[in-house]
Write a protein that holds these residues in place. Structure first.
Motif, PDB file in Angstrom:
ATOM      1  N   THR A   1      -5.307  16.148 -15.701  1.00 55.46           N
ATOM      2  CA  THR A   1      -5.567  17.500 -16.483  1.00 55.46           C
ATOM      3  C   THR A   1      -5.640  17.464 -18.072  1.00 55.46           C
ATOM      4  OG1 THR A   1      -3.319  18.269 -16.592  1.00 55.46           O
ATOM      5  CG2 THR A   1      -4.594  18.938 -14.487  1.00 55.46           C
ATOM      6  N   ASN A   2      -5.359  16.401 -18.567  1.00 56.78           N
ATOM      7  CA  ASN A   2      -5.121  16.012 -19.995  1.00 56.78           C
ATOM      8  C   ASN A   2      -4.438  16.995 -20.478  1.00 56.78           C
ATOM      9  OD1 ASN A   2      -6.774  13.660 -20.109  1.00 56.78           O
ATOM     10  ND2 ASN A   2      -8.765  14.760 -20.276  1.00 56.78           N
ATOM     11  N   ILE A   3      -3.162  17.502 -20.041  1.00 51.60           N
ATOM     12  CA  ILE A   3      -2.356  18.472 -20.750  1.00 51.60           C
ATOM     13  C   ILE A   3      -1.085  17.647 -20.964  1.00 51.60           C
ATOM     14  CG2 ILE A   3      -0.796  20.305 -20.169  1.00 51.60           C
ATOM     15  CD1 ILE A   3      -3.738  21.172 -20.506  1.00 51.60           C
ATOM     16  N   TYR A   4      -0.533  17.715 -22.066  1.00 51.64           N
ATOM     17  CA  TYR A   4       0.787  17.374 -22.649  1.00 51.64           C
ATOM     18  C   TYR A   4       1.695  18.038 -22.202  1.00 51.64           C
ATOM     19  CZ  TYR A   4      -1.845  13.842 -25.197  1.00 51.64           C
ATOM     20  OH  TYR A   4      -2.514  12.888 -25.788  1.00 51.64           O
ATOM     21  N   THR A   5       2.921  17.481 -21.749  1.00 52.36           N
ATOM     22  CA  THR A   5       4.087  18.626 -21.527  1.00 52.36           C
ATOM     23  C   THR A   5       5.269  17.752 -22.128  1.00 52.36           C
ATOM     24  OG1 THR A   5       3.461  18.862 -19.059  1.00 52.36           O
ATOM     25  CG2 THR A   5       5.583  19.165 -19.402  1.00 52.36           C
ATOM     26  N   ALA A   6       6.104  18.757 -22.921  1.00 56.44           N
ATOM     27  CA  ALA A   6       7.133  18.225 -23.851  1.00 56.44           C
ATOM     28  C   ALA A   6       8.174  19.080 -23.271  1.00 56.44           C
ATOM     29  CB  ALA A   6       6.959  18.419 -25.184  1.00 56.44           C
ATOM     30  N   THR A   7       9.389  18.498 -23.392  1.00 56.01           N
ATOM     31  CA  THR A   7      10.920  19.170 -23.076  1.00 56.01           C
ATOM     32  C   THR A   7      11.565  19.552 -24.295  1.00 56.01           C
ATOM     33  OG1 THR A   7      10.770  18.385 -20.779  1.00 56.01           O
ATOM     34  CG2 THR A   7      12.552  19.372 -21.635  1.00 56.01           C
ATOM     35  N   VAL A   8      12.146  20.473 -24.474  1.00 55.23           N
ATOM     36  CA  VAL A   8      12.805  20.662 -25.707  1.00 55.23           C
ATOM     37  C   VAL A   8      14.208  21.471 -25.535  1.00 55.23           C
ATOM     38  CG1 VAL A   8      13.199  21.755 -28.159  1.00 55.23           C
ATOM     39  CG2 VAL A   8      10.845  20.828 -27.423  1.00 55.23           C
ATOM     40  N   THR A   9      15.379  20.976 -26.013  1.00 56.49           N
ATOM     41  CA  THR A   9      16.763  21.513 -25.846  1.00 56.49           C
ATOM     42  C   THR A   9      17.154  22.108 -27.031  1.00 56.49           C
ATOM     43  OG1 THR A   9      17.185  20.074 -24.152  1.00 56.49           O
ATOM     44  CG2 THR A   9      18.927  21.176 -24.858  1.00 56.49           C
ATOM     45  N   ILE A  10      17.682  23.568 -27.228  1.00 51.31           N
ATOM     46  CA  ILE A  10      18.007  23.929 -28.412  1.00 51.31           C
ATOM     47  C   ILE A  10      19.448  24.511 -27.891  1.00 51.31           C
ATOM     48  CG2 ILE A  10      16.006  24.220 -29.474  1.00 51.31           C
ATOM     49  CD1 ILE A  10      16.194  27.321 -28.851  1.00 51.31           C
ATOM     50  N   HIS A  11      20.408  24.362 -28.978  1.00 51.89           N
ATOM     51  CA  HIS A  11      21.837  24.909 -28.897  1.00 51.89           C
ATOM     52  C   HIS A  11      21.929  26.028 -29.726  1.00 51.89           C
ATOM     53  CE1 HIS A  11      22.510  20.783 -27.581  1.00 51.89           C
ATOM     54  NE2 HIS A  11      22.630  21.450 -26.713  1.00 51.89           N
ATOM     55  N   VAL A  12      22.638  27.244 -29.232  1.00 49.49           N
ATOM     56  CA  VAL A  12      22.657  28.565 -29.808  1.00 49.49           C
ATOM     57  C   VAL A  12      24.013  28.676 -30.019  1.00 49.49           C
ATOM     58  CG1 VAL A  12      22.026  30.962 -29.725  1.00 49.49           C
ATOM     59  CG2 VAL A  12      20.430  29.124 -28.882  1.00 49.49           C
ATOM     60  N   ASP A  13      24.281  29.514 -31.349  1.00 47.33           N
ATOM     61  CA  ASP A  13      25.669  29.858 -31.248  1.00 47.33           C
ATOM     62  C   ASP A  13      26.000  31.338 -31.485  1.00 47.33           C
ATOM     63  OD1 ASP A  13      24.923  30.741 -34.018  1.00 47.33           O
ATOM     64  OD2 ASP A  13      25.977  29.269 -35.108  1.00 47.33           O
ATOM     65  N   GLU A  14      27.113  31.883 -31.854  1.00 47.87           N
ATOM     66  CA  GLU A  14      27.340  33.217 -31.507  1.00 47.87           C
ATOM     67  C   GLU A  14      26.460  34.160 -32.684  1.00 47.87           C
ATOM     68  OE1 GLU A  14      29.834  31.446 -34.566  1.00 47.87           O
ATOM     69  OE2 GLU A  14      29.736  31.098 -32.540  1.00 47.87           O
ATOM     70  N   ARG A  15      25.627  33.700 -33.459  1.00 53.91           N
ATOM     71  CA  ARG A  15      25.067  34.415 -34.177  1.00 53.91           C
ATOM     72  C   ARG A  15      23.928  35.192 -33.382  1.00 53.91           C
ATOM     73  NH1 ARG A  15      23.305  30.334 -38.571  1.00 53.91           N
ATOM     74  NH2 ARG A  15      23.339  29.183 -36.809  1.00 53.91           N
ATOM     75  N   ALA A  16      23.573  34.723 -32.106  1.00 55.26           N
ATOM     76  CA  ALA A  16      22.214  34.982 -31.277  1.00 55.26           C
ATOM     77  C   ALA A  16      23.152  36.301 -30.505  1.00 55.26           C
ATOM     78  CB  ALA A  16      21.860  34.007 -30.528  1.00 55.26           C
ATOM     79  N   PHE A  17      24.301  36.568 -30.438  1.00 58.02           N
ATOM     80  CA  PHE A  17      24.941  37.532 -29.606  1.00 58.02           C
ATOM     81  C   PHE A  17      24.353  38.937 -29.992  1.00 58.02           C
ATOM     82  CE2 PHE A  17      29.252  35.114 -28.948  1.00 58.02           C
ATOM     83  CZ  PHE A  17      28.804  34.561 -27.938  1.00 58.02           C
ATOM     84  N   ALA A  18      23.805  39.958 -29.180  1.00 55.18           N
ATOM     85  CA  ALA A  18      23.414  41.006 -29.139  1.00 55.18           C
ATOM     86  C   ALA A  18      24.370  42.159 -29.713  1.00 55.18           C
ATOM     87  CB  ALA A  18      23.062  41.625 -27.742  1.00 55.18           C
ATOM     88  N   LYS A  19      25.773  41.903 -29.544  1.00 62.13           N
ATOM     89  CA  LYS A  19      26.838  42.939 -30.182  1.00 62.13           C
ATOM     90  C   LYS A  19      26.205  44.438 -29.817  1.00 62.13           C
ATOM     91  CE  LYS A  19      27.764  39.508 -33.497  1.00 62.13           C
ATOM     92  NZ  LYS A  19      27.932  39.038 -34.893  1.00 62.13           N
ATOM     93  N   ARG A  20      25.733  44.619 -28.631  1.00 59.24           N
ATOM     94  CA  ARG A  20      25.600  46.279 -28.439  1.00 59.24           C
ATOM     95  C   ARG A  20      26.683  47.189 -28.499  1.00 59.24           C
ATOM     96  NH1 ARG A  20      22.989  47.397 -23.048  1.00 59.24           N
ATOM     97  NH2 ARG A  20      24.475  45.709 -22.213  1.00 59.24           N
ATOM     98  N   PHE A  21      27.811  46.603 -28.162  1.00 59.82           N
ATOM     99  CA  PHE A  21      28.966  47.469 -27.812  1.00 59.82           C
ATOM    100  C   PHE A  21      29.967  47.421 -28.908  1.00 59.82           C
ATOM    101  CE2 PHE A  21      27.133  47.186 -23.418  1.00 59.82           C
ATOM    102  CZ  PHE A  21      26.557  48.588 -23.582  1.00 59.82           C
ATOM    103  N   GLU A  22      29.848  46.664 -29.790  1.00 56.62           N
ATOM    104  CA  GLU A  22      30.892  46.520 -31.038  1.00 56.62           C
ATOM    105  C   GLU A  22      30.793  47.801 -31.758  1.00 56.62           C
ATOM    106  OE1 GLU A  22      30.456  43.321 -33.731  1.00 56.62           O
ATOM    107  OE2 GLU A  22      31.034  42.018 -32.146  1.00 56.62           O
TER     108      GLU A  22
END
Length: 180
Positions: free
Chosen positions: A155-176
């Motif tokens: 298919t001439n398609i490149y596939t790449a895998t990426v891993t990212i790590h996320v800390d508590e700054r991404a929390f939604a904090k809906r009920f704080e």
């Protein structure tokens, strides 16, 4: 001596009068207390409901304390990538309010509350270092690792895998609790 007896009688009489007045005042106050307690009894259901609401709010805060709103977050991941790249698979592993999130033993990886592994496909040779730089602006981004890049010859398609790590700054904090 007669004067002493008169002073004693007046003192005893005064003490008795003060005692009677104090006892009367005590009876009136006890009656008021009983009335107030009876009135408070009418509102026991309200107090019970208030306690139940407070308990439910505390449960919401605990239950959602590690929540990340993944739909907009993953949309932002897609937006950080070049237009020619489409995310085809996503695997998310995130923390729970009941258990500590497992951390890596690799000292080059920072502390995190979630790991996102995604696969991107593109028809052009991917510029993965550029991808990684653009992902650094994500909320809560800690670090990232580029995985394998492969080309599907049919298919001439490149596939790449990426891993990212996320800390508590991404929390939604809906009920704080909101600051007043």
């Amino acid at each position: 001596m007669l004067a002493t007896v008169i002073v004693m009688v007046v003192a005893v009489g005064g003490g008795f009068a003060l005692n009677v007045a104090a006892q009367a005042k005590l009876l009136v106050t006890q009656g008021q207390t009983a009335t107030i307690l009876a009135q408070q009894q009418k509102f026991m259901d309200v107090r019970t409901v208030q306690n139940e609401v407070a308990t439910a709010q505390a449960a919401q805060q605990v239950g959602a304390s590690t929540e990340i709103d993944w739909s907009p977050y993953l949309a932002e991941v897609q937006a950080k990538l070049p237009a020619s790249v489409s995310v085809t698979t996503v695997n998310v592993d995130s923390s729970s309010p009941l258990a500590i999130y497992a951390q890596s033993s690799d000292p080059t990886q920072g502390p995190r509350v979630a790991t996102v592994v995604f696969t991107g496909e593109t028809a052009v040779l991917p510029d993965v270092p550029s991808w990684m730089r653009s992902l650094q602006t994500l909320p809560g981004y800690v670090d990232g690792v580029a995985g394998m890049i492969s080309l599907d010859q049919s298919t001439n398609i490149y596939t790449a895998t990426v891993t990212i790590h996320v800390d508590e700054r991404a929390f939604a904090k809906r009920f704080e609790p909101k600051e007043k």
